[in-house]
Motif scaffolding. Structure first.
Motif, mmCIF file in Angstrom:
data_model
loop_
_atom_site.group_PDB
_atom_site.id
_atom_site.type_symbol
_atom_site.label_atom_id
_atom_site.label_comp_id
_atom_site.label_asym_id
_atom_site.label_seq_id
_atom_site.Cartn_x
_atom_site.Cartn_y
_atom_site.Cartn_z
ATOM 1 N N ILE A 17 17.285 19.798 -23.284
ATOM 2 C CA ILE A 17 17.168 19.751 -21.818
ATOM 3 C C ILE A 17 17.522 21.122 -21.253
ATOM 4 N N THR A 18 16.734 21.511 -20.264
ATOM 5 C CA THR A 18 17.041 22.752 -19.547
ATOM 6 C C THR A 18 17.568 22.410 -18.171
ATOM 7 N N VAL A 74 12.991 19.653 -17.891
ATOM 8 C CA VAL A 74 13.612 20.684 -17.068
ATOM 9 C C VAL A 74 14.227 20.013 -15.841
ATOM 10 N N VAL A 75 15.516 20.227 -15.657
ATOM 11 C CA VAL A 75 16.217 19.665 -14.496
ATOM 12 C C VAL A 75 16.463 20.800 -13.514
ATOM 13 N N ARG A 98 5.375 19.594 -19.336
ATOM 14 C CA ARG A 98 6.795 19.214 -19.416
ATOM 15 C C ARG A 98 7.126 18.234 -18.283
ATOM 16 N N THR A 99 8.351 17.744 -18.321
ATOM 17 C CA THR A 99 8.828 16.839 -17.262
ATOM 18 C C THR A 99 9.818 17.606 -16.395
ATOM 19 N N LEU A 100 9.608 17.542 -15.087
ATOM 20 C CA LEU A 100 10.543 18.159 -14.150
ATOM 21 C C LEU A 100 11.330 17.052 -13.441
ATOM 22 N N VAL A 101 12.643 17.102 -13.588
ATOM 23 C CA VAL A 101 13.530 16.197 -12.853
ATOM 24 C C VAL A 101 14.188 17.044 -11.772
ATOM 25 N N ASP A 124 4.906 16.323 -15.193
ATOM 26 C CA ASP A 124 5.370 14.974 -14.861
ATOM 27 C C ASP A 124 6.599 15.140 -13.965
ATOM 28 N N TYR A 125 6.610 14.487 -12.800
ATOM 29 C CA TYR A 125 7.647 14.762 -11.799
ATOM 30 C C TYR A 125 8.491 13.529 -11.484
#
Ligand code: FVH
Length: 303
Positions: A17-18, A74-75, A98-101, A124-125
């Motif tokens: 996780i970033t 990625v947070v 990637r997935t952005l949280v 993906d958000y």
């Protein structure tokens, strides 16, 4: 709304996780991820805020691009909506797939805008709204509301649960923010009401501390009324018996008392204005909860 128990848990969540943004909240989120055994890459615009996290095992990235490229998830925990674009627009090509949280506080429309921007770039958000202060991270007392990608929420639940109690509020990315800001609206108006009362009694020398000692248990008891108001609002019938009527709820004596003491009556006058609108529209005999109709309609008189 979908609660934690109703989600499809992912038995193999991603572990890398970033985290972008190492302010008070971002630092707490990163620390919780490290404590849970994740491989965490951190980045902050201003260098030097990663020292403790690196000592605890975080990898530090020299640039936002390097940070985004390091993990499938990625947070972003940045100051505000603009900060997210300033950080991610230049590296959006690296974010693709990637997935952005995004747990940065935004308005609902800002969250929707970010979801749309992410979709346009193959990201993906999942939007998150944090109902906690940093000290509450890693405790069940903290809550984080999410909305946006259900797929991302289900996949990441084992990870995001390390931060706080999680709730998914649907695929409208703006919904988590809306619930968050609505909760904060109630809280700030309660605080303003307390400060107004403190100013009233302060005009005769009572300390705010003395007032708080009396006000806190009273307000706590009054929160028991909320469910009753909610039943009336949801039922849509403000004439149901055993309610305090709008006529009975006239607060002009509190407004006058405040003015007589030389205290600005703005908070209580705003409540009285809502009552007056409904009384003027002919609803004086109906319950206090009817002020909801003026607010919901966004107009001066009831429907
Ligand atoms: N702290 C709290 O109690 C609340 C609880 C509820 C939710 N919030 C929201 O969380 C977001 C982050 O809050 P924070 O407490 O971490 O805020 P700060 O300590 O002020 O740190 C802000 C970080 O944002 C970075 N930053 C600001 N502008 C930019 C930008 N244009 N580009 C890149 N990064 C930016 C800042 O970096 P720096 O100033 O150190 O370089 C910090 O890392 C926030 O939305 C709260 O509303 C927290």
């Amino acid at each position: 709304m979908i609660g934690v128990a109703e989600t499809n848990r992912n038995p193999n969540p991603p572990t890398d996780i970033t985290l972008l943004g190492l302010g008070a909240m971002g630092g707490a989120l990163a620390a919780a991820l490290l404590d849970a055994g994740h491989s965490v890459t951190v980045w902050n615009r201003t260098p030097g805020r990663d020292t403790d996290l690196v000592a605890r095992g975080a990898r530090t990235a020299g640039s936002a691009r390097e940070a985004v490229s390091a993990s499938p998830v990625v947070v972003a925990c940045l100051l505000k909506h603009d900060s997210v674009h300033e950080t991610l627009d230049p590296v959006v090509d690296a974010l693709r797939g990637r997935t952005l949280v995004n747990v940065t506080t935004t308005t609902p429309n800002e969250a929707r805008e970010l979801a749309s921007w992410a979709a346009d770039h193959g990201v993906d958000y999942l939007d998150g709204a944090i109902m906690a202060v940093p000290a509450m991270i890693s405790s069940r007392a903290g809550q984080i509301f999410y909305s946006g990608s259900r797929t991302a929420y289900d996949a990441l639940l084992p990870i995001i649960e390390t931060w706080a109690t999680s709730e998914f509020h649907g695929e409208d990315a703006g919904r988590a923010s809306l619930v968050d800001l609505a909760m904060l609206s109630g809280m700030y108006q309660m605080f303003a009401g307390f400060l107004h009362g403190a100013a009233m009694v302060g005009s005769v020398g009572m300390s705010a501390a003395d007032f708080a000692a009396r006000q806190a248990p009273f307000l706590a008891a009054m929160t028991g009324e909320l469910a009753g108001f909610a039943d009336v609002v949801d039922g849509g019938d403000y004439t149901v018996p055993n309610q305090q009527s709008l006529d009975f709820s006239d607060l002009s004596h509190i407004v006058r008392a405040s003015q007589d003491q030389g205290v600005d009556p703005a908070p209580i006058a705003a409540v009285q204005a809502l009552i007056d609108r409904q009384v003027a529209a002919g609803h004086g005999s109906e319950g206090f909860a009817r002020v909801y109709e003026s607010l919901r309609a966004g107009e001066l008189v009831g429907r």
